[in-house]
Design an enzyme around this catalytic site. Structure first.
Site, PDB file in Angstrom:
ATOM      1  N   LYS A  70       0.840  -1.199   0.000  1.00  0.00           N
ATOM      2  CA  LYS A  70       0.000   0.000   0.000  1.00  0.00           C
ATOM      3  C   LYS A  70       0.876   1.251   0.000  1.00  0.00           C
ATOM      4  CE  LYS A  70      -3.654  -2.356   2.564  1.00  0.00           C
ATOM      5  NZ  LYS A  70      -4.338  -2.477   3.855  1.00  0.00           N
ATOM      6  N   TYR A 130      -5.157   5.698  -0.458  1.00  0.00           N
ATOM      7  CA  TYR A 130      -4.063   4.753  -0.638  1.00  0.00           C
ATOM      8  C   TYR A 130      -4.276   3.859  -1.845  1.00  0.00           C
ATOM      9  CZ  TYR A 130      -7.033   1.929   2.572  1.00  0.00           C
ATOM     10  OH  TYR A 130      -8.071   1.284   3.197  1.00  0.00           O
ATOM     11  N   ASP A 167     -11.505  -4.011  14.953  1.00  0.00           N
ATOM     12  CA  ASP A 167     -10.149  -3.714  15.408  1.00  0.00           C
ATOM     13  C   ASP A 167      -9.983  -3.942  16.905  1.00  0.00           C
ATOM     14  OD1 ASP A 167      -9.291  -3.137  12.849  1.00  0.00           O
ATOM     15  OD2 ASP A 167      -9.585  -0.980  13.048  1.00  0.00           O
TER      16      ASP A 167
END
Length: 187
Positions: A70, A130, A167
């Protein structure tokens, strides 16, 4: 491009040209990238995330081969990006480095396949874009808890992180290793 201390990760300093109309910057150019990294970025997907202050995304990575490299740039606001070496057998396994990306300095960050990345929004709102070397595949996508004390990323203490359920419930580095999620280091 400048190495950040983990093999496979570099910052890319880009000049921003400003005048009364606004600003312009060359976000990515293949030739200098290829000279530094040793190959072109095989662009397969581009993403854009808008986050409010305190949002902590990641530490994300794609498992399997070829992984997902990335190239990050912050288009508005500021974020603190964290690169984590999750490659089993790497001399810097478990190490991390942080890099501030913002709309003032024009710095971008390249993260090779096999490394994990996450970011914390420092400004009231931030837009991070990105480029990805592989398309998103939910079967190969993994994450580490960005607050894992074993990794110990030094996020700014004055900001209370806001994490997604995914997360916050992600495993730490040791558990991800036991699950067989972590890539191997090949050199």
């Amino acid at each position: 491009m400048k190495p950040i201390g983990i093999s496979g990760a570099w910052t890319d300093e880009k000049e921003i040209f400003r005048d009364e109309r606004g600003s312009f910057r060359e976000w990515f150019q293949d030739e200098p990238f290829r000279r530094t990294v040793g190959h072109s970025l095989d662009l397969r997907q581009a993403n854009c995330a808008v986050s409010v202050k305190g949002v902590l995304r990641g530490i994300h990575f794609a498992g399997g081969s070829p992984g997902q490299a990335k190239y990050f740039s912050c288009l508005r606001g500021a974020v603190l990006g964290a690169v984590v070496d999750i490659r089993v057998g790497s001399p810097t396994f478990g190490d991390w480095r942080t890099v501030e990306l913002d709309d003032v300095a024009g710095r971008a960050l390249y993260v090779s396949a096999g490394l994990g990345f996450g970011f914390l929004t420092l400004s009231d709102e931030a837009v991070i874009a990105y480029l990805c070397s592989a398309a998103y595949d939910p079967r190969r996508e993994h994450g580490l808890n960005p607050l894992d004390p074993e990794v110990g990323i030094a996020w700014p203490a004055e900001i209370t992180p806001v994490l997604s359920e995914r997360d916050s419930s992600a495993p730490g580095l040791a558990e991800a290793g036991r699950l067989g999620w972590l890539p191997s280091h090949f050199g």
